[in-house]
Design an enzyme around this catalytic site. Structure first.
Site, PDB file in Angstrom:
ATOM      1  N   ASP A  40       0.780  -1.184  -0.035  1.00 22.62           N
ATOM      2  CA  ASP A  40       0.053  -0.091  -0.063  1.00 22.62           C
ATOM      3  C   ASP A  40       0.798   1.327  -0.088  1.00 22.62           C
ATOM      4  OD1 ASP A  40      -1.924  -1.775  -0.112  1.00 22.62           O
ATOM      5  OD2 ASP A  40      -2.988  -1.152   2.217  1.00 22.62           O
ATOM      6  N   LEU A  90     -34.204 -13.234 -14.485  1.00 19.19           N
ATOM      7  CA  LEU A  90     -34.222 -14.601 -15.046  1.00 19.19           C
ATOM      8  C   LEU A  90     -35.070 -15.215 -14.475  1.00 19.19           C
ATOM      9  CD1 LEU A  90     -30.357 -15.062 -14.134  1.00 19.19           C
ATOM     10  CD2 LEU A  90     -31.275 -14.914 -16.294  1.00 19.19           C
ATOM     11  N   ASN A  91     -35.675 -16.372 -14.855  1.00 24.09           N
ATOM     12  CA  ASN A  91     -36.369 -17.395 -14.286  1.00 24.09           C
ATOM     13  C   ASN A  91     -35.759 -18.110 -13.264  1.00 24.09           C
ATOM     14  OD1 ASN A  91     -38.814 -16.640 -15.919  1.00 24.09           O
ATOM     15  ND2 ASN A  91     -37.718 -17.905 -17.523  1.00 24.09           N
ATOM     16  N   ASP A  92     -36.419 -18.423 -12.296  1.00 19.38           N
ATOM     17  CA  ASP A  92     -35.810 -18.940 -11.317  1.00 19.38           C
ATOM     18  C   ASP A  92     -36.192 -20.674 -11.061  1.00 19.38           C
ATOM     19  OD1 ASP A  92     -34.711 -16.928 -10.129  1.00 19.38           O
ATOM     20  OD2 ASP A  92     -36.548 -16.351  -8.899  1.00 19.38           O
ATOM     21  N   GLU A 119     -22.428 -19.999 -13.822  1.00 18.29           N
ATOM     22  CA  GLU A 119     -21.815 -18.863 -13.294  1.00 18.29           C
ATOM     23  C   GLU A 119     -22.465 -18.684 -12.017  1.00 18.29           C
ATOM     24  OE1 GLU A 119     -22.229 -15.335 -15.550  1.00 18.29           O
ATOM     25  OE2 GLU A 119     -22.105 -16.657 -17.208  1.00 18.29           O
ATOM     26  N   LYS A 121     -24.324 -16.982  -8.928  1.00 16.90           N
ATOM     27  CA  LYS A 121     -25.260 -15.599  -8.969  1.00 16.90           C
ATOM     28  C   LYS A 121     -24.861 -14.822  -7.767  1.00 16.90           C
ATOM     29  CE  LYS A 121     -30.203 -14.942  -9.255  1.00 16.90           C
ATOM     30  NZ  LYS A 121     -30.477 -13.885  -8.407  1.00 16.90           N
ATOM     31  N   ASP A 123     -25.094 -11.956  -5.135  1.00 15.26           N
ATOM     32  CA  ASP A 123     -26.205 -11.393  -4.530  1.00 15.26           C
ATOM     33  C   ASP A 123     -25.820  -9.930  -4.382  1.00 15.26           C
ATOM     34  OD1 ASP A 123     -28.559 -11.079  -3.589  1.00 15.26           O
ATOM     35  OD2 ASP A 123     -28.062 -11.974  -1.612  1.00 15.26           O
ATOM     36  N   ARG A 142     -30.669  -1.179 -12.829  1.00 10.76           N
ATOM     37  CA  ARG A 142     -31.457  -1.952 -13.666  1.00 10.76           C
ATOM     38  C   ARG A 142     -32.708  -1.251 -13.667  1.00 10.76           C
ATOM     39  NH1 ARG A 142     -35.313  -5.787 -12.713  1.00 10.76           N
ATOM     40  NH2 ARG A 142     -35.819  -7.068 -14.640  1.00 10.76           N
ATOM     41  N   TYR A 228     -20.949  -9.816 -16.173  1.00  9.34           N
ATOM     42  CA  TYR A 228     -21.563 -11.151 -16.753  1.00  9.34           C
ATOM     43  C   TYR A 228     -22.089 -11.238 -18.223  1.00  9.34           C
ATOM     44  CZ  TYR A 228     -25.270  -9.697 -13.975  1.00  9.34           C
ATOM     45  OH  TYR A 228     -26.227  -9.171 -13.302  1.00  9.34           O
ATOM     46  N   LYS A 316     -31.725 -20.996  -7.490  1.00 14.71           N
ATOM     47  CA  LYS A 316     -31.720 -20.665  -6.135  1.00 14.71           C
ATOM     48  C   LYS A 316     -31.377 -21.357  -4.936  1.00 14.71           C
ATOM     49  CE  LYS A 316     -32.958 -16.015  -6.276  1.00 14.71           C
ATOM     50  NZ  LYS A 316     -34.093 -15.592  -6.590  1.00 14.71           N
ATOM     51  N   CYS A 410     -26.947   1.946  33.114  1.00 13.44           N
ATOM     52  CA  CYS A 410     -26.026   0.869  32.674  1.00 13.44           C
ATOM     53  C   CYS A 410     -25.909  -0.238  33.529  1.00 13.44           C
ATOM     54  CB  CYS A 410     -24.648   1.704  32.838  1.00 13.44           C
ATOM     55  SG  CYS A 410     -23.240   0.528  32.367  1.00 13.44           S
ATOM     56  N   CYS A 413     -22.373  -0.012  35.482  1.00 13.06           N
ATOM     57  CA  CYS A 413     -21.863   0.805  36.503  1.00 13.06           C
ATOM     58  C   CYS A 413     -23.159   1.744  37.173  1.00 13.06           C
ATOM     59  CB  CYS A 413     -21.063   2.060  35.923  1.00 13.06           C
ATOM     60  SG  CYS A 413     -21.766   2.914  34.587  1.00 13.06           S
ATOM     61  N   CYS A 428     -23.957   4.632  27.522  1.00 14.11           N
ATOM     62  CA  CYS A 428     -23.678   4.866  28.826  1.00 14.11           C
ATOM     63  C   CYS A 428     -22.386   5.681  28.361  1.00 14.11           C
ATOM     64  CB  CYS A 428     -22.931   3.736  29.242  1.00 14.11           C
ATOM     65  SG  CYS A 428     -22.162   3.950  31.019  1.00 14.11           S
ATOM     66  N   CYS A 433     -16.783   3.852  33.370  1.00 15.87           N
ATOM     67  CA  CYS A 433     -17.515   2.417  33.360  1.00 15.87           C
ATOM     68  C   CYS A 433     -16.745   1.304  33.144  1.00 15.87           C
ATOM     69  CB  CYS A 433     -18.756   2.584  32.061  1.00 15.87           C
ATOM     70  SG  CYS A 433     -19.512   1.162  31.968  1.00 15.87           S
TER      71      CYS A 433
HETATM   72  S1  IVH Z   1     -27.372 -12.814 -16.173  1.00  7.36           S
HETATM   73  C1  IVH Z   1     -30.158 -11.814 -19.370  1.00  7.36           C
HETATM   74  N1  IVH Z   1     -25.610 -13.681 -14.643  1.00  7.36           N
HETATM   75  O1  IVH Z   1     -29.594 -11.809 -10.925  1.00  7.36           O
HETATM   76  C2  IVH Z   1     -29.529 -12.079 -18.442  1.00  7.36           C
HETATM   77  N2  IVH Z   1     -27.335 -12.495 -13.729  1.00  7.36           N
HETATM   78  O2  IVH Z   1     -32.389 -12.969 -11.109  1.00  7.36           O
HETATM   79  C3  IVH Z   1     -29.253 -11.375 -17.240  1.00  7.36           C
HETATM   80  N3  IVH Z   1     -27.076 -12.052 -11.194  1.00  7.36           N
HETATM   81  O3  IVH Z   1     -30.832  -9.160 -12.402  1.00  7.36           O
HETATM   82  C4  IVH Z   1     -28.722 -11.578 -15.989  1.00  7.36           C
HETATM   83  N4  IVH Z   1     -25.302 -13.067 -11.094  1.00  7.36           N
HETATM   84  O4  IVH Z   1     -28.733  -8.908 -11.028  1.00  7.36           O
HETATM   85  C5  IVH Z   1     -26.856 -13.037 -14.606  1.00  7.36           C
HETATM   86  N5  IVH Z   1     -23.740 -14.479 -13.472  1.00  7.36           N
HETATM   87  C6  IVH Z   1     -25.007 -14.014 -13.298  1.00  7.36           C
HETATM   88  C7  IVH Z   1     -25.610 -13.210 -12.272  1.00  7.36           C
HETATM   89  C8  IVH Z   1     -26.804 -12.378 -12.354  1.00  7.36           C
HETATM   90  C9  IVH Z   1     -26.119 -12.283 -10.321  1.00  7.36           C
HETATM   91  C10 IVH Z   1     -28.510 -11.245 -10.936  1.00  7.36           C
HETATM   92  C11 IVH Z   1     -28.760 -10.314 -11.662  1.00  7.36           C
HETATM   93  C12 IVH Z   1     -29.983 -10.367 -12.316  1.00  7.36           C
HETATM   94  C13 IVH Z   1     -30.634 -11.192 -11.378  1.00  7.36           C
HETATM   95  C14 IVH Z   1     -31.616 -12.185 -11.997  1.00  7.36           C
END
Ligand code: IVH
Length: 677
Positions: A40, A90-92, A119, A121, A123, A142, A228, A316, A410, A413, A428, A433
């Site tokens: 550093d 994304l669909n879960d 990849e 996901k 958070d 977004r 990503y 998920k 406290c 004390c 306190c 104390c």
């Molecule tokens: S791809 C069209 N890749 O998850 C594809 N999303 O539930 C767009 N996220 O809004 C998303 N890691 O914020 C993608 N490796 C990854 C991710 C990722 C986290 C989040 C992203 C997205 C949400 C969808």
């Protein structure tokens, strides 16, 4: 600095360009590649030189200068940004069945067996970054997927986002901005001690940090990013997701290294299971795995639904939660007098460990969650580390559910507790104390402070209770005989503790400054103060204007220092330190001294291997570092010099393979002797 001759504009332009390039490269290694190559202080010194030049020649400031990352532009609100390409969600999927069903759909639509890029996901918060001819021009949230908010100023402070790409391409990329687990833990600890509300998890902390209208606050929050996806493929050559990630990384963007190519859905499932295990050990939070069809042509064939791509799914992880019962609420006093309620719960396993206590932070938090004694609650681990109560199970509330009572005095004390200013915390404010003093002692001996081994909380508590110490300076007047009066402390450990305390007298003063526990003065500020003022007495007499003028020291720290040193007792404490022979001066090199160092080790990365005759490893390391070099443990292409003693083994071979320059011990000794300030 260093040179007395003022620079001409031409010299300044040349030097600032060099500094910028060097700093950008160090910063890339540190924040993007996670492979720092310099310490550093080396970075800080060059950074300061650039600041000095830019202050004198403001026209030389460029938009990609590392000095432009400190933030400070204050906005009135965030502008709206319409995404050229929508940001899909994304669909879960929640089970193995969901993932195999997804694969079946994909194969049917594609009419062939497909491979997937898996990849993590991350958070955090989805962001979109726009670069024009390689320059970062816009960053957005977004939002609802079509319209987001312009957070460019805040994102400029995030060090892993390059302000200039390695190639002059125009591209829009998407990714996640997040807060690393450790930063989250530190931030919450700091906020709790400062009497502020804490964030529930790293994701909320990241969101809160990006929503600041003052980007200087964002700059302090230690956010990071992983990219990503590419919004428009204009300049890209990649034909698969896996290659696209590699290409993003080649142009300087940070991508996650854990991606894996899976040839079928069985491999995908194995990846999911593996990361379910590894999840806790990662330095950032993930909430699942994203599975994407790897081939872009197949992705195009599959297309999108209104909400999400058909070619991807987010698996998920099941939430790592557990149900338990609140048996009691304990109130403890921290170092700064903040009273923190802790829930004592029936022990329960969650995310790999048994949990029986969770901080409830403050009274407001308990009221907001509606927590009562004997309530059934759900707990989870924030940042995968810290147990937190997420909610009360109201339908399980029984007859025995009881309102808690916040203390008015406290518990240690017995002085009356107060709310300072706008704080949510109870405090306190009695400086004598015992609870605060004990916490203060623990802090004083801790690793980043005076670093005294052998003084755990129990030993300190006994010392205090037996009236051997009443403040931190008393530690330096303890005798071995007195130490032996403590429980379980025999001759040998008394001697070790005594020696460890005595050795700490020699510490450079920044450790002492940090150890005093002055509000808001962390280890970094302590170092800055020590380096600038040189000794503690001078700091204690400095006025606010002088202190606040220092880089990275703001109003809050300066005020806190001035108030602290206004206290007569503090000066008595310093007298005591002096009487005991505790060093009050800065022993490290001042930046400007390092400037004048002439040594072949300056700014070089060195590896020591084999047996050294004339120096111990430790001594050689210290010497090289004092000359502005960095000593690391392993040889890589970033290593500049390998010093090979007798019987050097694999590190020497690796150095030879990589063509790194290899020195004998004698060459090292000669170079050390020829180095000077
Ligand atoms: S791809 C069209 N890749 O998850 C594809 N999303 O539930 C767009 N996220 O809004 C998303 N890691 O914020 C993608 N490796 C990854 C991710 C990722 C986290 C989040 C992203 C997205 C949400 C969808």
């Amino acid at each position: 600095m260093g040179t007395d001759q003022p620079l001409t504009l031409e010299q300044a332009a040349k030097r600032s360009k060099e500094l910028r390039e060097q700093l950008i490269s160090y910063s890339h290694e540190y924040y993007v590649e996670d492979q720092p190559t310099v310490e550093d202080h080396v970075y800080d010194r060059l950074y300061q030189e650039l600041v000095d030049i830019e202050t004198e020649f403001p026209d030389l400031i460029t938009s990609d200068s590392p000095t432009q990352r400190v933030g400070g532009k204050i906005l009135e609100g965030f502008e709206k940004v319409t995404h050229d390409v929508p940001m899909y969600s994304l669909n879960d999927g929640f089970s193995k069945g969901d993932i195999y069903a997804f694969d079946e759909r994909v194969q049917k639509l594609a009419g062939q067996q497909v491979s997937y890029c898996c990849e993590l996901k991350i958070d955090g918060l989805a962001i979109s970054l726009k670069y024009v001819d390689g320059d970062f021009v816009q960053g957005a949230t977004r939002g609802d997927g079509t319209v987001g908010e312009n957070i460019t100023e805040n994102l400029k402070t995030v060090k892993s986002i390059p302000l200039k790409l390695k190639k002059p391409v125009s591209i829009e990329v998407r990714g996640e901005c997040y807060m690393p687990k450790q930063s989250f833990v530190n931030l919450n600890k700091e906020r709790e001690e400062a009497g502020k509300d804490v964030f529930a998890n790293p994701r909320n902390a990241a969101a809160g940090s990006l929503r600041q209208l003052d980007s200087a606050i964002t700059a302090k929050r230690n956010l990071s990013t992983f990219l990503y996806a590419v919004a428009d493929f204009g300049p890209m050559e990649a034909e698969t997701q896996f290659d696209a990630l590699e290409e993003l990384s080649e142009i300087g963007l940070r991508t996650n290294p854990e991606k894996t190519l899976c040839k079928d859905i069985d491999e995908v499932w194995a990846y999911i299971e593996a990361y379910h295990e590894k999840r806790e050990k990662l330095p950032y939070e993930i909430d699942g795995i994203v599975i994407k069809v790897n081939d872009f042509h197949v992705q195009d064939e599959l297309g999108f639904t209104v909400k999400a791509p058909r070619w991807a799914i987010a698996y998920k992880f099941p939430p790592e939660e557990a149900e338990t019962v609140i048996e009691n609420i304990e109130w403890t006093i921290g170092r700064t007098g903040v009273v923190t309620p802790t829930a004592v719960m029936t022990p329960v396993r969650v995310a790999g460990t048994t949990v029986s206590r969770a901080s409830l932070h403050n009274v407001d938090f308990i009221n907001m969650k509606g927590i009562r004694l004997n309530d059934h609650v759900i707990i989870y681990k924030a940042g995968d580390i810290i147990p937190e109560v997420s909610q009360v199970l109201l339908d399980k509330r029984g007859e025995d559910s009881k309102e808690f009572e916040a203390p008015t005095h406290c518990p240690v004390c017995n002085s009356e507790l107060v709310h300072l200013d706008e704080e949510v915390a109870l405090r306190c404010i009695n400086p004598k104390c015992p609870a605060q003093i004990k916490e203060g002692l623990s802090h004083f001996v801790s690793r980043n402070a005076m670093n005294i081994d052998g003084l755990g909380p129990r030993v300190l508590e006994q010392m205090f209770d037996k009236e051997l110490v009443s403040d931190v300076a008393d530690l330096y007047f303890l005798t071995e005989e007195q130490l032996m009066t403590l429980d379980k402390i025999k001759e040998k450990s008394a001697h070790n503790i005594y020696t460890a305390i005595a050795a700490s007298k020699e510490n450079s003063v920044e450790r002492l400054i940090f150890g005093l526990g002055i509000r808001h003065v962390g280890a970094k500020a302590a170092k800055v103060l020590a380096e600038y003022f040189g000794d503690l007495r001078t700091i204690s007499q400095a006025d606010k204007e002088t202190i606040v003028a220092l880089d990275s020291i703001g109003d809050i720290i300066a005020d806190s220092l001035v108030t602290y040193f206004e206290n007569e007792e503090v000066h008595e404490l310093l007298d005591e330190f002096e009487k005991a022979g505790v060093n009050l001066t800065y022993k490290g090199l001042r930046s400007e001294q390092l400037e004048d160092v002439e040594s072949p080790f300056k700014d070089k990365t060195v590896v020591l291997t084999g047996k050294l005759e004339k120096y111990t490893r430790e001594a050689a390391k210290e010497k090289i570092e004092s000359l502005g070099g960095k000593v690391t443990g392993s040889v890589s292409k970033k290593t500049d010099i390998v010093v090979a003693g007798e019987e050097a083994g694999s590190k020497l071979t690796k150095a030879q393979d990589l063509g790194v320059s290899v020195w004998t011990e004698d060459q090292m000794v000669e170079a050390l002797e020829n180095s000077h300030f």
